[in-house]
Design an enzyme around this catalytic site. Structure first.
Site, mmCIF file in Angstrom:
data_model
loop_
_atom_site.group_PDB
_atom_site.id
_atom_site.type_symbol
_atom_site.label_atom_id
_atom_site.label_comp_id
_atom_site.label_asym_id
_atom_site.label_seq_id
_atom_site.Cartn_x
_atom_site.Cartn_y
_atom_site.Cartn_z
ATOM 1 N N GLY B 52 -22.623 -0.026 15.683
ATOM 2 C CA GLY B 52 -22.441 1.329 16.190
ATOM 3 C C GLY B 52 -23.643 2.106 15.703
ATOM 4 O O GLY B 52 -24.318 1.692 14.793
ATOM 5 N N CYS B 53 -23.893 3.213 16.317
ATOM 6 C CA CYS B 53 -25.064 3.995 15.926
ATOM 7 C C CYS B 53 -24.799 4.733 14.629
ATOM 8 O O CYS B 53 -25.671 4.933 13.814
ATOM 9 C CB CYS B 53 -25.327 5.010 17.033
ATOM 10 S SG CYS B 53 -27.053 5.370 17.283
ATOM 11 N N GLN B 54 -23.541 5.186 14.454
ATOM 12 C CA GLN B 54 -23.231 6.116 13.390
ATOM 13 C C GLN B 54 -22.684 5.434 12.152
ATOM 14 O O GLN B 54 -23.002 5.795 11.038
ATOM 15 C CB GLN B 54 -22.186 7.121 13.901
ATOM 16 C CG GLN B 54 -22.681 7.958 15.039
ATOM 17 C CD GLN B 54 -23.362 9.213 14.533
ATOM 18 O OE1 GLN B 54 -23.442 9.457 13.342
ATOM 19 N NE2 GLN B 54 -23.847 10.012 15.456
#
Lengths: 410, 144
Positions: B52-54
């Site tokens: 995931g990016c976060q």
């Protein structure tokens, strides 16, 4: 000097988006570095264009087309004046900063970068000022060299100068770091590069909304920015390039408008700026950009800079009172953003809690993954200020961060 | 016989119904995160990383008898709480039940925003992968 010459309440009334509530609480918008909000003047200019003036530009005998073209090219002149560039034909309209950098990397790269040549960028760059250079270097067998930064998030200038050699073809650095807030000494960077006849591209995406830019004083060879970060619409940006360089560079995209004559045997290309503007341009976007420039000129960029400086100092001071909070990016000269982490707490969690309290910040790597690696962190919480933010909103931010710390801490 | 996927979801919905403000809801989620049995460090490999990016999510699947189990973790506490809920709902059931599960509880407890693609926190990918494991293990079972 809190408000300087600005009537903040009146200005806030011009931003309809600021009136809303998030989770039942008035929105405190601290994500300006990701995208700025749009004043009514800009929204109305675009609305007016589509309601009364819409027509394709450059190729039209009829009055509507003439008016649209006048507005369109008029906006180009506004950009020239905004940057204090010498010539209007040195202003190219693109889709944004990323598109502008891709244009230069591809077109300048095609002609001027060869095997074993070098491109210099810094360790704090946004992916949009890394990847296009990686791509052209891979294609041409050239090398990407990285200017190191110190723990405060500043370019180590001697190390930068050491990187400039006979193989360096271009330097590309950001004016203001979107993650650290560092204002780079771009005039000095350009001077050093020019001593060795190396051109410099400056990524001005985070700079143009915050203080006046004087391209001639900087002597930048290329300067790029996006409208949507400076109170204008999305989908439109600018590439300034010195005409000598742009004239030597081959076209980037082919199609209508960028040609003089077309025949199957041979096609000739148009002059600047249209040589680099293939196809129907984002006309409404350009007009919105022009309106954004008008807005900034009326408000006064010096006024904006003074107020934002004041807000930055206040916010930094408040946040540093919080035990266990560390700020990333402590350059002597900063603007726009404050990146921080709470000890032992993931930035994503902080962002979620802040959102519950109506506060919009950005969390994560901010499209600067190499920078996160450099500091060995998963990301940061990044509130970014604009001149229309208030002290009251900053106080809310401080309270919310304290609450997040309480909920998420051990 | 343990509870089925449907019943576990209803149980969770009942628990969350006790909260009338976001603070209590998130405190509960964070508590679930803290109670999630730690994942074996050896399993926190790049192969088991759901990007995931976060925030990062690791998860691995294993079977015992004819049931499929999951072990998962995240470096963000709120994501970990949601991961804990997913494991509570989906782990320890027949693969075909997992593959075909309708995860209605997320909406009902008001946390569907965490599954939005913009959150990019690895959760959506993890749920997809859990279901894919369900499909794969079910195929394996059918194959004999």
């Amino acid at each position: 000097m809190e408000n300087n010459n600005l009537d903040i309440q009146k200005i806030r009334n011009d931003f309809p988006v600021l009136l809303q509530k998030v989770n039942g609480i008035p929105l405190a918008y601290f994500d300006n570095a990701a995208s700025s909000q749009k004043p009514r003047q800009v929204i109305n200019a675009i609305y007016k264009y589509y309601s009364e003036e819409n027509s394709n530009v450059h190729r039209g005998v009829h009055s509507l087309s003439a008016r649209a073209t006048e507005k369109f090219e008029g906006a180009r002149e506004k950009v020239r004046a905004f940057l204090n560039a010498r010539n209007t034909h040195e202003i190219i309209f693109t889709r944004g900063t990323t598109d502008s950098i891709n244009l230069v990397a591809s077109s300048f790269g095609k002609k001027f970068i060869g095997p074993n040549d070098e491109v210099v960028i810094s360790a704090m760059e946004h992916h949009s000022n890394i990847v296009p250079w990686q791509m052209i270097c891979a294609e041409k067998g050239a090398k990407l060299r990285i200017i190191p930064i110190n723990d405060n998030g500043e370019i180590i200038f001697d190390e930068y100068e050491k990187l400039l050699n006979g193989k360096t073809r271009i330097v590309s650095v950001t004016h203001i770091s979107n993650t650290l807030g560092t204002i780079n000494p771009v005039k000095k960077i350009i001077e050093s590069a020019h001593k060795k006849n190396i051109p410099v591209l400056i990524d001005g995406a985070q700079a143009v909304p915050h203080f006046p830019i004087d391209i001639q004083a900087l002597d930048a060879d290329f300067y790029v920015f996006s409208a949507h970060k400076m109170y204008g619409p999305t989908g439109i940006g600018v590439l300034f390039g010195k005409e000598k360089l742009l004239n030597e560079m081959p076209p980037y995209q082919g199609g209508g408008d960028m040609i003089k004559t077309v025949a199957f045997e041979k096609t000739t290309y148009n002059d600047l700026p249209h040589k680099f503007e293939a196809g129907t341009p984002p006309i409404a976007g350009v007009i919105g950009l022009g309106a954004a420039i008008d807005f900034l000129n009326e408000t006064g960029l010096e006024n904006i800079a003074a107020r934002e400086n004041y807000l930055m100092h206040y916010a930094t001071e408040r946040l540093l009172q919080i035990d266990g909070l560390k700020i990333f990016g402590n350059a002597k000269e900063k603007a726009s953003v404050i990146s921080f982490l709470l000890d032992g707490i993931h930035p994503y969690d902080v962002g979620v809690i802040l959102d519950q309290m109506g506060i919009a910040v950005r969390t994560g790597h901010h499209c600067t993954q190499p920078l996160m690696e450099r500091f060995n962190i998963p990301g940061t919480v990044r509130p970014s200020l604009a001149f229309f933010n208030t002290i009251e909103e900053i106080d809310r931010l401080e309270k919310a961060v304290l609450k997040a710390k309480k909920l998420l801490g051990k | 016989m343990g509870k089925n996927i449907h019943d576990i979801q209803n149980e969770i919905i009942e628990e969350f119904a006790l909260f009338d403000n976001w603070q209590d809801k998130y405190e509960f989620l964070i508590e679930m995160a803290r109670e999630l049995p730690p994942m074996d460090e050896k399993l926190k490999t790049d192969d088991n990383l759901v990007r995931g990016c976060q925030s990062r999510v690791w998860f691995s699947a294993f079977s015992e008898g004819d049931l499929l189990f999951f072990s998962a973790d995240s470096d963000a506490l709120i994501t970990k709480g949601l991961v804990a809920l997913m494991v509570r709902v989906l782990s320890g059931h027949k693969p075909d039940e997992i593959a075909g599960a309708d995860l209605f509880f997320i909406d009902k407890i008001g946390l569907h925003e965490h599954l939005s693609p913009t959150r990019s926190n690895g959760l959506v990918s993890m749920i997809k992968q859990m279901k894919l494991y369900g499909v794969a293990f079910h195929q394996k079972q059918l194959g004999g």
